[in-house]
Design a protein around this motif. Structure first.
Motif, PDB file in Angstrom:
ATOM      1  N   ASP A   9      25.665 -48.312  12.777  1.00  0.00           N
ATOM      2  CA  ASP A   9      27.002 -48.156  13.345  1.00  0.00           C
ATOM      3  C   ASP A   9      27.028 -47.311  14.618  1.00  0.00           C
ATOM      4  O   ASP A   9      28.067 -47.225  15.278  1.00  0.00           O
ATOM      5  N   GLU A  10      25.924 -46.687  14.988  1.00  0.00           N
ATOM      6  CA  GLU A  10      25.863 -45.924  16.235  1.00  0.00           C
ATOM      7  C   GLU A  10      25.340 -46.831  17.341  1.00  0.00           C
ATOM      8  O   GLU A  10      24.173 -47.225  17.341  1.00  0.00           O
ATOM      9  N   GLY A  11      26.241 -47.161  18.302  1.00  0.00           N
ATOM     10  CA  GLY A  11      25.926 -48.147  19.319  1.00  0.00           C
ATOM     11  C   GLY A  11      24.696 -47.830  20.151  1.00  0.00           C
ATOM     12  O   GLY A  11      23.870 -48.708  20.417  1.00  0.00           O
ATOM     13  N   ALA A  12      24.546 -46.578  20.572  1.00  0.00           N
ATOM     14  CA  ALA A  12      23.422 -46.212  21.433  1.00  0.00           C
ATOM     15  C   ALA A  12      22.092 -46.389  20.703  1.00  0.00           C
ATOM     16  O   ALA A  12      21.114 -46.887  21.277  1.00  0.00           O
ATOM     17  N   ILE A  13      22.064 -45.985  19.427  1.00  0.00           N
ATOM     18  CA  ILE A  13      20.836 -46.140  18.638  1.00  0.00           C
ATOM     19  C   ILE A  13      20.524 -47.616  18.443  1.00  0.00           C
ATOM     20  O   ILE A  13      19.378 -48.050  18.576  1.00  0.00           O
ATOM     21  N   ALA A  14      21.549 -48.397  18.130  1.00  0.00           N
ATOM     22  CA  ALA A  14      21.347 -49.832  17.903  1.00  0.00           C
ATOM     23  C   ALA A  14      20.812 -50.517  19.161  1.00  0.00           C
ATOM     24  O   ALA A  14      19.895 -51.350  19.081  1.00  0.00           O
ATOM     25  N   GLN A  15      21.349 -50.161  20.327  1.00  0.00           N
ATOM     26  CA  GLN A  15      20.882 -50.776  21.573  1.00  0.00           C
ATOM     27  C   GLN A  15      19.419 -50.436  21.834  1.00  0.00           C
ATOM     28  O   GLN A  15      18.640 -51.301  22.258  1.00  0.00           O
ATOM     29  N   ILE A  17      17.109 -49.687  19.596  1.00  0.00           N
ATOM     30  CA  ILE A  17      16.268 -50.396  18.630  1.00  0.00           C
ATOM     31  C   ILE A  17      16.148 -51.869  19.001  1.00  0.00           C
ATOM     32  O   ILE A  17      15.048 -52.444  18.987  1.00  0.00           O
ATOM     33  N   GLU A  18      17.281 -52.493  19.322  1.00  0.00           N
ATOM     34  CA  GLU A  18      17.248 -53.912  19.681  1.00  0.00           C
ATOM     35  C   GLU A  18      16.381 -54.154  20.912  1.00  0.00           C
ATOM     36  O   GLU A  18      15.628 -55.131  20.970  1.00  0.00           O
ATOM     37  N   PHE A  19      16.502 -53.266  21.906  1.00  0.00           N
ATOM     38  CA  PHE A  19      15.686 -53.423  23.121  1.00  0.00           C
ATOM     39  C   PHE A  19      14.207 -53.348  22.776  1.00  0.00           C
ATOM     40  O   PHE A  19      13.395 -54.159  23.253  1.00  0.00           O
ATOM     41  N   ALA A  20      13.831 -52.369  21.939  1.00  0.00           N
ATOM     42  CA  ALA A  20      12.430 -52.209  21.553  1.00  0.00           C
ATOM     43  C   ALA A  20      11.918 -53.424  20.793  1.00  0.00           C
ATOM     44  O   ALA A  20      10.797 -53.903  21.032  1.00  0.00           O
ATOM     45  N   LEU A  21      12.723 -53.934  19.859  1.00  0.00           N
ATOM     46  CA  LEU A  21      12.306 -55.086  19.066  1.00  0.00           C
ATOM     47  C   LEU A  21      12.198 -56.349  19.916  1.00  0.00           C
ATOM     48  O   LEU A  21      11.227 -57.109  19.809  1.00  0.00           O
ATOM     49  N   ARG A  22      13.190 -56.574  20.770  1.00  0.00           N
ATOM     50  CA  ARG A  22      13.180 -57.780  21.596  1.00  0.00           C
ATOM     51  C   ARG A  22      12.066 -57.748  22.627  1.00  0.00           C
ATOM     52  O   ARG A  22      11.508 -58.788  22.993  1.00  0.00           O
ATOM     53  N   SER A  23      11.720 -56.536  23.099  1.00  0.00           N
ATOM     54  CA  SER A  23      10.619 -56.400  24.049  1.00  0.00           C
ATOM     55  C   SER A  23       9.300 -56.836  23.431  1.00  0.00           C
ATOM     56  O   SER A  23       8.367 -57.232  24.139  1.00  0.00           O
ATOM     57  N   GLU A  24       9.216 -56.747  22.091  1.00  0.00           N
ATOM     58  CA  GLU A  24       8.011 -57.151  21.376  1.00  0.00           C
ATOM     59  C   GLU A  24       8.104 -58.577  20.849  1.00  0.00           C
ATOM     60  O   GLU A  24       7.244 -59.018  20.078  1.00  0.00           O
ATOM     61  N   LEU A  32      27.565 -53.761  12.506  1.00  0.00           N
ATOM     62  CA  LEU A  32      28.037 -52.378  12.505  1.00  0.00           C
ATOM     63  C   LEU A  32      28.251 -51.832  11.102  1.00  0.00           C
ATOM     64  O   LEU A  32      28.305 -50.613  10.907  1.00  0.00           O
ATOM     65  N   GLY A  33      28.401 -52.733  10.118  1.00  0.00           N
ATOM     66  CA  GLY A  33      28.671 -52.288   8.757  1.00  0.00           C
ATOM     67  C   GLY A  33      28.198 -53.289   7.729  1.00  0.00           C
ATOM     68  O   GLY A  33      27.635 -54.349   8.063  1.00  0.00           O
ATOM     69  N   GLY A  34      28.456 -52.984   6.460  1.00  0.00           N
ATOM     70  CA  GLY A  34      27.960 -53.797   5.373  1.00  0.00           C
ATOM     71  C   GLY A  34      28.575 -55.184   5.297  1.00  0.00           C
ATOM     72  O   GLY A  34      27.874 -56.168   5.054  1.00  0.00           O
ATOM     73  N   ARG A  35      29.889 -55.272   5.502  1.00  0.00           N
ATOM     74  CA  ARG A  35      30.552 -56.587   5.390  1.00  0.00           C
ATOM     75  C   ARG A  35      30.024 -57.548   6.448  1.00  0.00           C
ATOM     76  O   ARG A  35      29.753 -58.719   6.155  1.00  0.00           O
ATOM     77  N   GLU A  36      29.879 -57.049   7.673  1.00  0.00           N
ATOM     78  CA  GLU A  36      29.359 -57.904   8.734  1.00  0.00           C
ATOM     79  C   GLU A  36      27.911 -58.294   8.457  1.00  0.00           C
ATOM     80  O   GLU A  36      27.488 -59.419   8.713  1.00  0.00           O
ATOM     81  N   ALA A  37      27.142 -57.369   7.904  1.00  0.00           N
ATOM     82  CA  ALA A  37      25.745 -57.652   7.583  1.00  0.00           C
ATOM     83  C   ALA A  37      25.635 -58.768   6.547  1.00  0.00           C
ATOM     84  O   ALA A  37      24.800 -59.673   6.667  1.00  0.00           O
ATOM     85  N   LEU A  38      26.472 -58.710   5.509  1.00  0.00           N
ATOM     86  CA  LEU A  38      26.438 -59.741   4.469  1.00  0.00           C
ATOM     87  C   LEU A  38      26.852 -61.098   5.027  1.00  0.00           C
ATOM     88  O   LEU A  38      26.325 -62.138   4.626  1.00  0.00           O
ATOM     89  N   SER A 104      10.856 -42.403  17.124  1.00  0.00           N
ATOM     90  CA  SER A 104      10.402 -43.129  18.301  1.00  0.00           C
ATOM     91  C   SER A 104      10.606 -44.624  18.089  1.00  0.00           C
ATOM     92  O   SER A 104      10.172 -45.164  17.063  1.00  0.00           O
ATOM     93  N   PRO A 105      11.262 -45.327  19.020  1.00  0.00           N
ATOM     94  CA  PRO A 105      11.404 -46.786  18.883  1.00  0.00           C
ATOM     95  C   PRO A 105      10.055 -47.485  18.734  1.00  0.00           C
ATOM     96  O   PRO A 105       9.939 -48.460  18.002  1.00  0.00           O
TER      97      PRO A 105
END
Length: 220
Positions: A9-15, A17-24, A32-38, A104-105
């Protein structure tokens, strides 16, 4: 590449992480939350989920249980808490790893790769064949003569080769609500399983004791 479900739910952290994962080369979907995840999980399957423990509409542990009801999805927990009780709770729910903020990402990506490698390992690599419909397990081509609980215990280990399953997890999944079952019950059945595996192959020792945690199925 693998599809990763990120629930943070923390936008800066999520961005980050996503950047690190997509770079690989990973594909990501962010909730952002459980309902959306499900909702996202009800679509195309994911290969791994990264769950923040503290979410606005639920907690990561509850979400993990809901996701696991839909399939055996590898899970990494993210949390700002460094308490041992939280780590143990996550492991007892079947978490594959546990990362404490700040992190560390690059380290998180390395852990994602490690979990995906473990979850991609097949039980057949260790010489087993699991028949869940017929409740049969073959080892090195020979059918094992197993009791109900020996079968349940070995089947749980076979479903996630390489992953550590705690005694509490195994008790819950194999023995359920039986009151007389204890950690010692698990240990005793592991001992008899090992003996039956050695009857087939005297040098075989695929069930590994993880000191202070539980057991895992070692594969080549």
């Amino acid at each position: 590449m693998a599809r990763i479900l990120l629930v943070e739910d923390e936008g800066a952290i999520a961005q980050t992480i996503e950047f690190a994962l997509r770079s690989e080369g990973f594909t990501t979907a962010h909730a952002l939350g459980g309902r959306e995840a499900l909702r996202l999980a009800s679509g195309d399957p994911f290969d791994l989920a990264i769950l923040d423990v503290g979410l606005p509409d639920t907690d990561g542990f509850t979400l993990c249980r809901e996701l696991r009801r839909r399939g055996d999805l590898p899970v990494i927990f993210l949390t700002a808490r460094d308490a041992e009780a939280e780590r143990v709770r996550g492991l007892e729910l079947g978490a594959d790893d546990y990362v404490t903020k700040p992190f560390s990402p690059r380290e998180l990506v390395a852990r994602v790769r490690a979990v995906l490698r473990r979850s991609g390992v097949r039980a057949s690599d260790a010489g087993f064949e699991l028949d869940p419909v017929g409740h049969r397990i073959h080892f090195r081509g020979k059918r094992l003569d197993l009791t109900r609980y020996e079968y349940g215990l070995l089947a749980e280990l076979l479903r996630r080769p390489g992953a550590i399953l705690t005694r509490a997890q195994l008790l819950d999944r194999v023995w359920g609500s039986e009151r007389d079952s204890t950690d010692r019950t698990v240990d005793t059945h592991v001992k008899t399983l090992r003996a039956k595996l050695r009857d087939v192959d005297a040098a075989a020792d695929p069930i590994r004791t993880q000191r202070g945690l539980g057991y895992s199925l070692q594969v080549d």
